[in-house]
Motif scaffolding. Sequence first.
Motif, mmCIF file in Angstrom:
data_model
loop_
_atom_site.group_PDB
_atom_site.id
_atom_site.type_symbol
_atom_site.label_atom_id
_atom_site.label_comp_id
_atom_site.label_asym_id
_atom_site.label_seq_id
_atom_site.Cartn_x
_atom_site.Cartn_y
_atom_site.Cartn_z
ATOM 1 N N MET A 90 6.401 8.725 12.229
ATOM 2 C CA MET A 90 6.578 9.923 11.411
ATOM 3 C C MET A 90 5.335 10.200 10.586
ATOM 4 N N GLN A 91 4.785 9.153 9.954
ATOM 5 C CA GLN A 91 3.580 9.342 9.137
ATOM 6 C C GLN A 91 2.380 9.720 9.996
ATOM 7 N N LEU A 92 2.312 9.170 11.207
ATOM 8 C CA LEU A 92 1.213 9.513 12.099
ATOM 9 C C LEU A 92 1.287 10.971 12.533
ATOM 10 N N ARG A 93 2.485 11.427 12.872
ATOM 11 C CA ARG A 93 2.667 12.826 13.314
ATOM 12 C C ARG A 93 2.385 13.810 12.191
ATOM 13 N N ASN A 94 2.736 13.424 10.963
ATOM 14 C CA ASN A 94 2.650 14.360 9.841
ATOM 15 C C ASN A 94 1.498 14.088 8.889
ATOM 16 N N ASP A 95 0.551 13.257 9.304
ATOM 17 C CA ASP A 95 -0.611 12.991 8.455
ATOM 18 C C ASP A 95 -1.392 14.290 8.261
ATOM 19 N N PRO A 96 -1.726 14.646 7.004
ATOM 20 C CA PRO A 96 -2.460 15.906 6.772
ATOM 21 C C PRO A 96 -3.757 15.997 7.566
ATOM 22 N N ALA A 97 -4.448 14.849 7.755
ATOM 23 C CA ALA A 97 -5.722 14.885 8.481
ATOM 24 C C ALA A 97 -5.526 15.286 9.930
ATOM 25 N N ARG A 98 -4.333 15.050 10.466
ATOM 26 C CA ARG A 98 -4.066 15.393 11.864
ATOM 27 C C ARG A 98 -4.124 16.896 12.079
ATOM 28 N N TRP A 99 -3.885 17.644 11.012
ATOM 29 C CA TRP A 99 -3.876 19.100 11.131
ATOM 30 C C TRP A 99 -5.261 19.698 10.925
ATOM 31 N N GLN A 100 -6.240 18.824 10.709
ATOM 32 C CA GLN A 100 -7.610 19.308 10.547
ATOM 33 C C GLN A 100 -8.427 19.128 11.829
ATOM 34 N N LEU A 101 -7.746 18.823 12.941
ATOM 35 C CA LEU A 101 -8.450 18.546 14.187
ATOM 36 C C LEU A 101 -9.293 19.724 14.635
ATOM 37 N N HIS A 102 -10.486 19.404 15.150
ATOM 38 C CA HIS A 102 -11.374 20.403 15.732
ATOM 39 C C HIS A 102 -11.434 20.183 17.235
ATOM 40 N N SER A 103 -11.776 21.226 17.965
ATOM 41 C CA SER A 103 -12.020 21.075 19.389
ATOM 42 C C SER A 103 -13.324 20.313 19.598
ATOM 43 N N ILE A 104 -13.532 19.815 20.819
ATOM 44 C CA ILE A 104 -14.777 19.124 21.141
ATOM 45 C C ILE A 104 -15.965 20.045 20.889
ATOM 46 N N THR A 105 -15.824 21.322 21.242
ATOM 47 C CA THR A 105 -16.916 22.277 21.028
ATOM 48 C C THR A 105 -17.259 22.394 19.558
ATOM 49 N N ASP A 106 -16.231 22.488 18.712
ATOM 50 C CA ASP A 106 -16.463 22.577 17.269
ATOM 51 C C ASP A 106 -17.187 21.339 16.755
ATOM 52 N N LYS A 107 -16.746 20.151 17.210
ATOM 53 C CA LYS A 107 -17.338 18.911 16.714
ATOM 54 C C LYS A 107 -18.789 18.768 17.169
ATOM 55 N N VAL A 147 0.862 -1.181 0.000
ATOM 56 C CA VAL A 147 0.000 0.000 0.000
ATOM 57 C C VAL A 147 0.899 1.231 0.000
ATOM 58 N N ARG A 148 0.845 1.990 -1.088
ATOM 59 C CA ARG A 148 1.684 3.178 -1.205
ATOM 60 C C ARG A 148 0.972 4.194 -2.088
ATOM 61 N N SER A 149 1.638 5.306 -2.413
ATOM 62 C CA SER A 149 0.996 6.336 -3.228
ATOM 63 C C SER A 149 2.009 7.069 -4.092
ATOM 64 N N GLU A 150 1.851 6.930 -5.399
ATOM 65 C CA GLU A 150 2.629 7.736 -6.337
ATOM 66 C C GLU A 150 2.022 9.123 -6.494
ATOM 67 N N LEU A 151 0.709 9.237 -6.289
ATOM 68 C CA LEU A 151 0.060 10.541 -6.401
ATOM 69 C C LEU A 151 0.657 11.540 -5.416
ATOM 70 N N PHE A 152 1.089 11.041 -4.269
ATOM 71 C CA PHE A 152 1.662 11.915 -3.239
ATOM 72 C C PHE A 152 3.154 11.665 -3.049
ATOM 73 N N ARG A 153 3.809 11.343 -4.125
ATOM 74 C CA ARG A 153 5.258 11.107 -4.062
ATOM 75 C C ARG A 153 5.950 12.303 -3.418
ATOM 76 N N GLY A 154 6.821 12.009 -2.458
ATOM 77 C CA GLY A 154 7.550 13.061 -1.757
ATOM 78 C C GLY A 154 6.905 13.501 -0.460
ATOM 79 N N LEU A 155 5.690 13.034 -0.166
ATOM 80 C CA LEU A 155 4.996 13.418 1.059
ATOM 81 C C LEU A 155 5.065 12.266 2.061
ATOM 82 N N ASN A 156 5.791 12.465 3.146
ATOM 83 C CA ASN A 156 5.874 11.495 4.252
ATOM 84 C C ASN A 156 6.351 10.109 3.821
ATOM 85 N N GLY A 157 7.058 10.041 2.699
ATOM 86 C CA GLY A 157 7.539 8.745 2.231
ATOM 87 C C GLY A 157 6.446 7.816 1.745
ATOM 88 N N TRP A 158 5.289 8.388 1.379
ATOM 89 C CA TRP A 158 4.160 7.549 0.963
ATOM 90 C C TRP A 158 4.447 6.768 -0.310
#
Length: 465
Positions: A218-235, A41-52
């Motif tokens: 490394m991939q867990l820390r730098n996953d793009p979705a991790r930067w979309q986190l909302h607070s409990i209030t927002d959710k 399981v890998r990604s050429e579409l995101f080559r260069g991002l987090n070693g995907w």
Amino acid sequence: MRALFWVFLALLLATYYQRGNHYDEAWLAEQAYWLVHGGVVRSELFRGLNGWENGLFVFHKLFIYLSAGWQALFGFSLVAGKLFSLVWATLGGAFLWGHLRQQPIDSQYVWLGILLYVSSRFLIEFSFVYRPEAMCVTLGFASFWLLTSHRWGWAALLAGLAALTHLNGLCFVLAGCGFLFWNRQPARATGFGLLAGLTASVYLLDVFLGNGWPVFLMQLRNDPARWQLHSITDKIWLTGLNYELSLLVLAVYWLTRADKRSSALTRPISRYLVLVVVGYLGLSRGYAPQYVLLLVPFVCAFLVTQLADYQFFNRNNWRVRGLQIALFIYLLTGFAKAAASVHFNLTTPGIVASNTRMASFIGKPGQRVLAPLDFFYEQIGHYQIQGIDRHVVDFFKFNPQSQFTHQQLFAMARRERFAAVITYDGKGPAAALTDTHPLADSLHHLGTYRRVYQDRWHSLYLPDQ
């Protein structure tokens, strides 16, 4: 209720005709594609991002593994991926039907339950989208059904599989444990947690076997979705107060609670629903409309049992009229969503046809192309595709170094010798369908690339001769 169910089922099926692509579908389909064609399981579409490009350790594992086998049989087409999710959404409806049939309620309420299911705007939108939510919620609801049938071991296994499908499925693990504790069964709750946790821990098996812990972290820390986190209030705000699903739950609860004869019928689903919502709000990485699908069958089951306990069909008072208005608004919302979806599908050029047309201008099979993710469909076997999205889409702006101006983007394309660049700056959804033709000559240059084609969504640039 039965007649309305068939009407809305027909509407739901109509929304599948010429259904367009969802943004995430190509992203996930590419992961399954390389699993089938390369064993990783890998990604050429995101080559260069987090070693995907070398391998992924953070992804929807059970969903990708099973859907890869499905698409190996039926092809990596847009429709094949959508059908995989539809199978699970259909199975989820069957489980809801089976659960309600086991309850001591009249058949009218069973029909109402599946009517609410097929008329949900979240099911209308995401039952035919290649994403893991339909599979995840089906496993989660089956876990609940088994739990209320006193088969907690199998329920724990399915809750763990839901977590393997999508990490948001951990809410079903927590809900199952909490449900058993709430019902004063601490030994079973502990066993449930251990078995479900052991099943969910298979998520880390590939990391363990490949000794990939540094890459995984490394991939867990730098996953793009991790930067979309909302607070409990927002959710809470985004998930609850903005949607008719929550408003209907509140309306039914407040209008029926004063006159209810007993809570024995509604107690299991009401407790489990509360625990699932709390688990989701605590565990989910952020808010997205598709995540609400994780709650839909539970909400349908709660509403039906609440109304059945109140004897909704046997009463005629102001509360019943209020409930009728609430149900009408819910169905009207579903009807509007279905109608809008049908209109959009019929007035939007299909992505496969658009990709095929642009490929006819590019030629040069085997060359590198910088393109939107959905250029994957029908072209992955013809070109080396790298996604333009990580350079221009807001979702990836957590990493400023990957964000380019147009000038920088085309300078990079020239340095790396891309045979074509496809951008998102088309003529927009308001353009006429007939206004999708190749340009007579170059209307615009960017760097050493000239625009040779433009449709409602994309522009195609080729290098100057």
